[in-house]
Design a protein around this motif. Structure first.
Motif, PDB file in Angstrom:
ATOM      1  N   CYS A 149      36.307 -15.132 -19.556  1.00 55.12           N
ATOM      2  CA  CYS A 149      35.584 -14.051 -18.873  1.00 55.12           C
ATOM      3  C   CYS A 149      35.058 -13.050 -19.894  1.00 55.12           C
ATOM      4  O   CYS A 149      33.890 -12.634 -19.843  1.00 55.12           O
ATOM      5  CB  CYS A 149      36.505 -13.345 -17.883  1.00 55.12           C
ATOM      6  SG  CYS A 149      36.882 -14.258 -16.380  1.00 55.12           S
ATOM      7  N   MET A 150      35.923 -12.652 -20.825  1.00 49.50           N
ATOM      8  CA  MET A 150      35.496 -11.717 -21.864  1.00 49.50           C
ATOM      9  C   MET A 150      34.369 -12.301 -22.708  1.00 49.50           C
ATOM     10  O   MET A 150      33.389 -11.602 -23.028  1.00 49.50           O
ATOM     11  CB  MET A 150      36.684 -11.362 -22.767  1.00 49.50           C
ATOM     12  CG  MET A 150      37.655 -10.367 -22.173  1.00 49.50           C
ATOM     13  SD  MET A 150      36.933  -8.725 -21.882  1.00 49.50           S
ATOM     14  CE  MET A 150      36.545  -8.198 -23.557  1.00 49.50           C
ATOM     15  N   MET A 151      34.480 -13.567 -23.054  1.00 54.06           N
ATOM     16  CA  MET A 151      33.479 -14.147 -23.955  1.00 54.06           C
ATOM     17  C   MET A 151      32.142 -14.389 -23.253  1.00 54.06           C
ATOM     18  O   MET A 151      31.100 -14.405 -23.910  1.00 54.06           O
ATOM     19  CB  MET A 151      34.026 -15.420 -24.581  1.00 54.06           C
ATOM     20  CG  MET A 151      35.223 -15.172 -25.503  1.00 54.06           C
ATOM     21  SD  MET A 151      34.956 -13.846 -26.725  1.00 54.06           S
ATOM     22  CE  MET A 151      33.699 -14.609 -27.765  1.00 54.06           C
ATOM     23  N   GLN A 174      26.608 -12.004 -23.265  1.00 51.91           N
ATOM     24  CA  GLN A 174      25.584 -11.168 -22.634  1.00 51.91           C
ATOM     25  C   GLN A 174      25.316  -9.887 -23.413  1.00 51.91           C
ATOM     26  O   GLN A 174      24.490  -9.064 -23.002  1.00 51.91           O
ATOM     27  CB  GLN A 174      26.021 -10.816 -21.210  1.00 51.91           C
ATOM     28  CG  GLN A 174      26.160 -12.012 -20.286  1.00 51.91           C
ATOM     29  CD  GLN A 174      26.923 -11.686 -19.017  1.00 51.91           C
ATOM     30  OE1 GLN A 174      27.043 -10.523 -18.624  1.00 51.91           O
ATOM     31  NE2 GLN A 174      27.444 -12.716 -18.359  1.00 51.91           N
ATOM     32  N   GLY A 175      26.007  -9.682 -24.534  1.00 52.51           N
ATOM     33  CA  GLY A 175      25.779  -8.509 -25.361  1.00 52.51           C
ATOM     34  C   GLY A 175      26.442  -7.239 -24.863  1.00 52.51           C
ATOM     35  O   GLY A 175      26.064  -6.133 -25.280  1.00 52.51           O
ATOM     36  N   ARG A 176      27.456  -7.389 -24.002  1.00 57.65           N
ATOM     37  CA  ARG A 176      28.102  -6.195 -23.442  1.00 57.65           C
ATOM     38  C   ARG A 176      28.998  -5.489 -24.457  1.00 57.65           C
ATOM     39  O   ARG A 176      29.319  -4.309 -24.280  1.00 57.65           O
ATOM     40  CB  ARG A 176      28.939  -6.566 -22.211  1.00 57.65           C
ATOM     41  CG  ARG A 176      28.203  -7.351 -21.126  1.00 57.65           C
ATOM     42  CD  ARG A 176      27.243  -6.486 -20.350  1.00 57.65           C
ATOM     43  NE  ARG A 176      26.662  -7.245 -19.248  1.00 57.65           N
ATOM     44  CZ  ARG A 176      27.148  -7.244 -18.019  1.00 57.65           C
ATOM     45  NH1 ARG A 176      28.226  -6.522 -17.728  1.00 57.65           N
ATOM     46  NH2 ARG A 176      26.553  -7.953 -17.076  1.00 57.65           N
ATOM     47  N   ALA A 204      36.025 -30.483 -19.572  1.00 63.29           N
ATOM     48  CA  ALA A 204      34.767 -29.740 -19.659  1.00 63.29           C
ATOM     49  C   ALA A 204      34.734 -28.878 -20.919  1.00 63.29           C
ATOM     50  O   ALA A 204      33.694 -28.770 -21.591  1.00 63.29           O
ATOM     51  CB  ALA A 204      34.576 -28.875 -18.412  1.00 63.29           C
ATOM     52  N   LEU A 205      35.858 -28.271 -21.259  1.00 63.94           N
ATOM     53  CA  LEU A 205      35.926 -27.463 -22.476  1.00 63.94           C
ATOM     54  C   LEU A 205      35.703 -28.336 -23.716  1.00 63.94           C
ATOM     55  O   LEU A 205      34.897 -27.991 -24.591  1.00 63.94           O
ATOM     56  CB  LEU A 205      37.285 -26.761 -22.542  1.00 63.94           C
ATOM     57  CG  LEU A 205      37.498 -25.698 -23.615  1.00 63.94           C
ATOM     58  CD1 LEU A 205      38.654 -24.780 -23.221  1.00 63.94           C
ATOM     59  CD2 LEU A 205      37.771 -26.285 -24.991  1.00 63.94           C
ATOM     60  N   LEU A 206      36.404 -29.459 -23.788  1.00 57.65           N
ATOM     61  CA  LEU A 206      36.237 -30.348 -24.934  1.00 57.65           C
ATOM     62  C   LEU A 206      34.801 -30.868 -25.037  1.00 57.65           C
ATOM     63  O   LEU A 206      34.235 -30.966 -26.134  1.00 57.65           O
ATOM     64  CB  LEU A 206      37.215 -31.518 -24.841  1.00 57.65           C
ATOM     65  CG  LEU A 206      38.687 -31.188 -25.112  1.00 57.65           C
ATOM     66  CD1 LEU A 206      39.567 -32.387 -24.768  1.00 57.65           C
ATOM     67  CD2 LEU A 206      38.908 -30.759 -26.557  1.00 57.65           C
ATOM     68  N   ASP A 207      34.216 -31.203 -23.897  1.00 52.59           N
ATOM     69  CA  ASP A 207      32.850 -31.723 -23.914  1.00 52.59           C
ATOM     70  C   ASP A 207      31.850 -30.661 -24.378  1.00 52.59           C
ATOM     71  O   ASP A 207      30.986 -30.926 -25.213  1.00 52.59           O
ATOM     72  CB  ASP A 207      32.459 -32.231 -22.520  1.00 52.59           C
ATOM     73  CG  ASP A 207      33.131 -33.541 -22.161  1.00 52.59           C
ATOM     74  OD1 ASP A 207      33.627 -34.227 -23.086  1.00 52.59           O
ATOM     75  OD2 ASP A 207      33.179 -33.878 -20.964  1.00 52.59           O
ATOM     76  N   ARG A 208      31.949 -29.454 -23.822  1.00 56.56           N
ATOM     77  CA  ARG A 208      31.043 -28.387 -24.235  1.00 56.56           C
ATOM     78  C   ARG A 208      31.230 -28.048 -25.704  1.00 56.56           C
ATOM     79  O   ARG A 208      30.259 -27.855 -26.440  1.00 56.56           O
ATOM     80  CB  ARG A 208      31.274 -27.134 -23.390  1.00 56.56           C
ATOM     81  CG  ARG A 208      30.436 -25.924 -23.838  1.00 56.56           C
ATOM     82  CD  ARG A 208      28.951 -26.141 -23.544  1.00 56.56           C
ATOM     83  NE  ARG A 208      28.694 -25.819 -22.151  1.00 56.56           N
ATOM     84  CZ  ARG A 208      27.689 -26.317 -21.436  1.00 56.56           C
ATOM     85  NH1 ARG A 208      26.861 -27.182 -21.985  1.00 56.56           N
ATOM     86  NH2 ARG A 208      27.523 -25.962 -20.189  1.00 56.56           N
ATOM     87  N   PRO A 259      31.192 -22.968 -18.541  1.00 52.70           N
ATOM     88  CA  PRO A 259      30.249 -21.851 -18.515  1.00 52.70           C
ATOM     89  C   PRO A 259      30.269 -20.965 -19.755  1.00 52.70           C
ATOM     90  O   PRO A 259      30.226 -19.744 -19.673  1.00 52.70           O
ATOM     91  CB  PRO A 259      30.682 -21.075 -17.264  1.00 52.70           C
ATOM     92  CG  PRO A 259      32.148 -21.315 -17.167  1.00 52.70           C
ATOM     93  CD  PRO A 259      32.358 -22.716 -17.670  1.00 52.70           C
ATOM     94  N   LEU A 260      30.344 -21.583 -20.928  1.00 61.20           N
ATOM     95  CA  LEU A 260      30.193 -20.879 -22.194  1.00 61.20           C
ATOM     96  C   LEU A 260      29.387 -21.759 -23.137  1.00 61.20           C
ATOM     97  O   LEU A 260      29.357 -22.988 -22.997  1.00 61.20           O
ATOM     98  CB  LEU A 260      31.554 -20.567 -22.828  1.00 61.20           C
ATOM     99  CG  LEU A 260      32.369 -19.408 -22.240  1.00 61.20           C
ATOM    100  CD1 LEU A 260      33.756 -19.368 -22.879  1.00 61.20           C
ATOM    101  CD2 LEU A 260      31.675 -18.082 -22.426  1.00 61.20           C
ATOM    102  N   GLN A 261      28.773 -21.145 -24.131  1.00 61.29           N
ATOM    103  CA  GLN A 261      28.000 -21.899 -25.110  1.00 61.29           C
ATOM    104  C   GLN A 261      28.939 -22.617 -26.087  1.00 61.29           C
ATOM    105  O   GLN A 261      30.067 -22.185 -26.335  1.00 61.29           O
ATOM    106  CB  GLN A 261      27.079 -20.956 -25.872  1.00 61.29           C
ATOM    107  CG  GLN A 261      26.041 -20.269 -25.016  1.00 61.29           C
ATOM    108  CD  GLN A 261      25.245 -19.235 -25.779  1.00 61.29           C
ATOM    109  OE1 GLN A 261      25.258 -19.204 -27.019  1.00 61.29           O
ATOM    110  NE2 GLN A 261      24.550 -18.366 -25.054  1.00 61.29           N
ATOM    111  N   THR A 262      28.438 -23.709 -26.670  1.00 59.21           N
ATOM    112  CA  THR A 262      29.231 -24.473 -27.634  1.00 59.21           C
ATOM    113  C   THR A 262      29.691 -23.597 -28.790  1.00 59.21           C
ATOM    114  O   THR A 262      30.864 -23.634 -29.191  1.00 59.21           O
ATOM    115  CB  THR A 262      28.411 -25.656 -28.165  1.00 59.21           C
ATOM    116  OG1 THR A 262      28.113 -26.546 -27.089  1.00 59.21           O
ATOM    117  CG2 THR A 262      29.164 -26.405 -29.257  1.00 59.21           C
TER     118      THR A 262
END
Length: 393
Positions: free
Chosen positions: A107-109, A114-116, A280-284, A293-296
């Motif tokens: 959630c934080m990442m 988003q540049g928050r 999903a985490l390993l694949d991303r 839902p995070l970038q590689t």
């Protein structure tokens, strides 16, 4: 921050993975959703032994490799008291501190993407009350890596109750050590991060996590504050202060006093959902197609050492890499692997080099808190890696 060096020759690893996948393709299903294969006989033995010796009343184990769940096992009892119930594959568990890595850190990442905020921003830039008691030098990175210098927990001696009280306690905590001086695993770090998610997003932590982490991954049996309709499938933990068995209420007493939603504990989930999350985490992270839902690049940063320069307790952003808490790595997974544990008996360890994860969901605290799965986590990881022909680290 430095990137962790590669520890395997890629060609050799690719050949090993192909050979292992071919071997495991012959797996056969047995009863209770269990999947057995001859190389995993030692994992079977360890899980059964843990139940027989009362290390835990029951356990669900899943091992993923090369994009598939190659091993499933269900052992023992979901509940011993007030009634006996057999463990099932679809049992929902109180994930305890896995909440930190699985929910609060991503959630934080997302908000970071988003540049928050910047990771090395002081926490008090966003939560001004946090500057109290000499904490103005503690950064968000310090919280995520457990290098803040804060003590392990809020304390329960005072009869505080509610989120406002927890917020006040966290903001007024006096550091035990200067920030960046050493690794001290602290619930206060992630309680504070949970409040940061809410401040930066304008949403409660549970609502944000549901919308932006769990829903994109289609994790329908995961979340905070599980509804009554889940109750029959939830593994109970211990009796609370009033003598009531906790079942669907978070085991962690601080999170429970906060109403069941906190950055350090409160997630409930199942083996199916956690397998989805892990793969999903390993694949991303590897750049393969994934709903995570995070970038590689963000996941690479979260799962490689981010602790202060020169410190030997290795922590990513939310994830453990090499510290006294790293027993679920076992003897064979490399130091570049990562994972996390939960007090109730849960653990997840992931090895990106071999595209492997080991998930153990146990209710070791039921019913009296005397169970212990530390050795089980270590030994299952070692046996699984050996069965998958993963070279020793």
């Amino acid at each position: 921050m430095h990137a962790f060096p590669a520890t395997r020759h890629l060609r050799r690893r690719h050949a090993l993975l192909l050979a292992t996948a071919a071997t495991l393709g012959a797996c056969a299903r047995t009863g209770h959703g269990q999947r057995t294969t001859r190389p995993m006989a030692e994992v079977d033995r360890l899980l059964k032994q843990a139940v027989a010796t009362h290390a835990t009343p029951g356990v669900v184990c899943a091992i993923g490799h090369a994009g598939k769940v190659v091993y499933r096992s269900v052992q023992g009892q979901r509940s011993i008291t007030p009634t006996r119930e057999a463990m099932t594959w679809d049992t929902a568990f109180d994930m305890a501190s896995l909440t930190k890595a699985v929910i609060t850190a991503p959630c934080m990442m997302q908000l970071w993407e988003q540049g928050r905020f910047n990771l090395d921003d002081p926490v008090c830039r966003y939560l001004p009350q946090f500057a109290a008691q000499g904490k103005s030098g503690i950064t968000i990175r310090h919280l995520l890596t457990h290098y803040s210098g804060l003590r392990p927990d809020l304390g329960l001696q005072d009869r505080w109750q509610g989120r406002d009280a927890a917020f006040a306690l966290a903001m007024n905590t006096v550091p035990d050590h200067p920030p960046g001086s050493g690794f001290v695993y602290s619930d206060i770090n992630f309680i504070t991060l949970g409040f940061l998610v809410e401040k930066l997003s304008g949403m409660t932590l549970d609502a944000y996590a549901s919308r932006y982490i769990l829903t994109p991954l289609n994790m329908r049996m995961s979340g905070f504050l599980p509804p009554e309709s889940w109750r029959a499938r939830i593994a109970p933990t211990q009796f609370d202060e009033n003598g009531q068995m906790l079942r669907g209420q978070v085991h962690d007493p601080s999170a429970r006093r906060m109403g069941g939603v906190a950055g350090h504990a409160g997630l409930f989930s199942t083996a199916d959902d956690m397998c989805v999350y892990a793969q999903a985490l390993l694949d991303r992270r590897a750049g393969r197609p994934s709903a995570f839902p995070l970038q590689t690049s963000t996941l690479m940063m979260m799962t490689t050492p981010q602790q202060p320069q020169g410190k030997t307790d290795l922590r990513g952003l939310g994830w453990d890499i090499s510290t006294p808490y790293s027993s679920p790595r076992g003897e064979r997974f490399p130091v570049g692997s990562f994972g996390h544990t939960g007090f109730t008996g849960t653990s997840l360890w992931l090895d990106p080099d071999s595209n492997t994860y080991v998930l153990i969901l146990a209710n070791r605290v039921h019913p009296d808190g005397h169970g212990n799965v530390i050795r089980l986590r270590h030994d299952v990881a070692t046996a699984a890696a050996a069965a998958l022909s993963i070279p020793r680290s």
